[in-house]
Design an enzyme around this catalytic site. Structure first.
Site, PDB file in Angstrom:
ATOM      1  N   GLU A 257      -4.929   2.209  -0.875  1.00 42.44           N
ATOM      2  CA  GLU A 257      -3.631   2.274  -0.197  1.00 42.44           C
ATOM      3  C   GLU A 257      -2.601   2.443  -1.297  1.00 42.44           C
ATOM      4  O   GLU A 257      -2.314   1.487  -2.026  1.00 42.44           O
ATOM      5  CB  GLU A 257      -3.352   0.972   0.569  1.00 42.44           C
ATOM      6  CG  GLU A 257      -4.317   0.685   1.695  1.00 42.44           C
ATOM      7  CD  GLU A 257      -4.205   1.679   2.830  1.00 42.44           C
ATOM      8  OE1 GLU A 257      -3.158   2.347   2.942  1.00 42.44           O
ATOM      9  OE2 GLU A 257      -5.172   1.797   3.592  1.00 42.44           O
ATOM     10  N   CYS A 295       5.665  -0.261   1.340  1.00 41.21           N
ATOM     11  CA  CYS A 295       4.968   1.020   1.154  1.00 41.21           C
ATOM     12  C   CYS A 295       5.247   1.955   2.317  1.00 41.21           C
ATOM     13  O   CYS A 295       5.151   3.170   2.189  1.00 41.21           O
ATOM     14  CB  CYS A 295       3.478   0.782   1.027  1.00 41.21           C
ATOM     15  SG  CYS A 295       2.835  -0.205   2.378  1.00 41.21           S
TER      16      CYS A 295
END
Ligand code: NAP
Length: 521
Positions: A257, A295
């Site tokens: 990720e 994010c």
């Protein structure tokens, strides 16, 4: 000197042999605790986790392990006040921003505890239906998923010390795979406290949950064939992990990720009405929640060229009301960045964007509340362009993630051009689209899907109930293609597949039936 946090490894608490790295309050500047992993016997730690933790967890069924998650949830819920305090001191976040991390963690744990209860209490999962292999239906193929007989090394980013732990550990433990968590050093304290509470409550079998705080040196060298790595962090570290010899030689499964330049797209003819308000509110929320250190935060704001001014005015009006400073002061809405190095990196990003785009809003002239210039507080900055022809040439804006309260308004002339610019992010975790015409929304969805892990589509009918552009819900997958890392987490039962091996069983239907009845024992 502050307290040196112990690592929990091989079923015991163990201090590193070094003096440790201090964790710092990003507003007050105080040293809080220290972490250190020097001198740990990593080989033994991984082996203990694989053997002791793995065997005990795999001996249970899915419902048994779901029961463990439920006990963890109840324990952590009772200790929430302490977690909020640590979050405020170590991450510099206001209560609402700490909630994104802490409540998000508990919600995800609860979700997987409940999901586990809905699975059969077997020791493996059935994958699809049997398929006939021969003319005679007696010989068939049935796929099954069994927990990988290794350890899950979970490496997390600094911005989600609570959620980052449990969004990975809950599916791993439910799958029957022991966990070694390595939190980001800057904010390891909250992860450590949660793990400490779970260990002290004696909920999990020995070796099921270990924590190593401090340097990552040597961790990847320990990986073996059936281990898995789930990593969240920067694209640079992701590259190191992907190409590590232990990963490549032993075919270690890795989930990445990484960073992402996410978008929000306002469709044409939306400047009056509820969709416009939802769009403006969400963009500002995404810029300011956790000071933009998410994010999934909106970095690129696509609007019709004719709407640039009205969007700019609405965003500036809201952004100028953001109060910034010490999260202990109740009038503060946005706290600090996590560290001086993050502040430095965000200020450099802002300086760099000034070479490419106009500054639509600069909050830095506003006074900080109960904090000074030595704190890690950084005000929101909104960049933008007037013309689509300039926006499409601004490669730096499309490809740079400034990990703070920074976003850019990018005008487009038509939908194909907007989609071309969205794709210039080279793969993102999430994009949101705002409009009220169902057919246009549906068309845009199919065009954008392959570039994203998640699309968040906002029309006025869902205005009062949507879950937010940046919020990761465990029901939906989290991850994105390309520069976002190519990973996939969560998404309900899908989140378990990473921790399982899929095997095709080609056998008599009698054997296949017997497998399912015997696994109950
Ligand atoms: P980072 O510097 O890459 O660090 C992430 C983690 O990797 C930390 O635990 C770090 O430990 C560890 N690490 C560093 N070097 C390593 C190595 N050589 N081998 C193994 N582990 C190593 O990222 P960050 O600054 O913490 O996080 C910010 C970034 O994460 C942003 O770009 C953001 O977009 C991204 N992010 C992505 C997601 C997502 O779900 N896609 C979520 C959150 C954040 P130390 O802290 O001890 O160095």
């Amino acid at each position: 000197m502050s307290e040196l946090l112990a690592n929990y490894v091989s079923g015991q608490w163990q201090l590193g042999s070094g003096s440790g790295t201090p964790l710092i309050d990003p507003v007050a500047g105080d040293e809080l605790v220290r972490v250190d992993a020097t001198g740990l016997n990593l080989k033994e730690i991984f082996q203990f986790s694989r053997e002791q933790g793995g065997q005990s967890l795999r001996a249970m069924g899915y419902q048994d392990r779901a029961g463990l998650l439920k006990s963890i949830l109840e324990l952590l819920q009772a200790k929430k006040d302490l977690y909020y305090e640590i979050s405020q001191r170590n991450s510099g976040t206001v209560k609402n921003d700490s909630a994104v991390d802490i409540e998000g963690a508990l919600f995800t744990l609860g979700f997987y505890a409940k999901l586990g209860q809905s699975l059969e209490n077997h020791r493996f999962l059935k994958d699809g239906d049997p398929a006939r292999l021969a003319k005679d239906p007696l010989f068939q193929s049935q796929h099954i998923l069994t927990p990988t007989p290794g350890v899950a090394l979970l490496i997390n980013a600094f911005n989600f010390p609570a959620w980052g732990l449990w969004e990975k550990a809950a599916p791993a433990l439910l799958s029957g795979v022991p966990v070694i968590i390595k939190p980001a050093t800057a904010t390891a304290w909250l992860t450590h406290q949660m793990v400490k509470d779970v260990i002290e409550a004696n909920i999990l079998p020995a070796g099921a949950l270990s924590i190593i705080c401090g340097s990552s040196n040597g961790l990847l060298d320990q990986l073996k064939s059936f281990d898995v790595v789930s990593f969240t962090g920067s694209a640079d570290t992701a590259k190191i992990i992907r190409s590590h010899p232990a990963v490549t030689q032993h075919s270690v499964r890795v989930n990445i990720e990484a960073d992402s330049v996410n978008s929000a797209l306002l469709l044409p003819q939306q400047t009056s009405g509820p969709v416009f308000d939802l769009f403006i509110k969400e963009v500002v929320r995404e810029m300011t929640v956790k000071s933009g250190q998410k994010c999934t935060a909106i970095r690129r704001i696509f609007v019709p060229e004719s709407d640039v001014n009205v969007v700019k005015e609405a965003l500036v009006e809201r952004l100028s009301k953001t109060t910034i400073g010490n999260p202990r002061n109740e009038s503060v809405r946005m706290g600090a960045l996590v560290s001086h190095s993050q502040k430095q990196s965000v200020l450099e990003g802002i300086a760099r964007f000034k070479n490419s785009a106009q500054v639509f809003f600069d909050g830095s002239s506003q006074s900080l509340i109960d904090a000074d210039q030595n704190s890690c507080c950084v005000a929101p900055t909104l960049f933008g362009f007037d013309k689509a022809s300039d926006a499409i040439l601004a490669r730096d804006i499309h490809q740079t993630e400034v990990f703070g309260p920074v976003a850019t308004v990018l005008p487009y002339q038509n939908i194909p051009q907007a989609l071309e610019m969205v794709a210039m992010g080279e793969g993102s975790l999430v994009a949101s689209v705002y409009g009220d015409e169902v057919v246009s929304l549906a068309q845009v969805v199919t065009d954008m899907a392959a570039f994203h892990g998640r699309l968040h589509i906002i029309s006025s009918d869902v205005g009062g109930m949507h879950t937010g552009h940046g919020n990761v819900m465990p029901q939906s997958i989290h991850g994105g293609p390309g520069r976002a890392g190519g990973g996939e987490e969560l998404g309900g039962v899908r989140g378990l597949s990473f921790y399982h091996r899929r095997t095709a069983i080609q056998a008599s239907t009698q054997v296949i039936e017997a497998m399912f009845s015997r696994s109950n024992s």
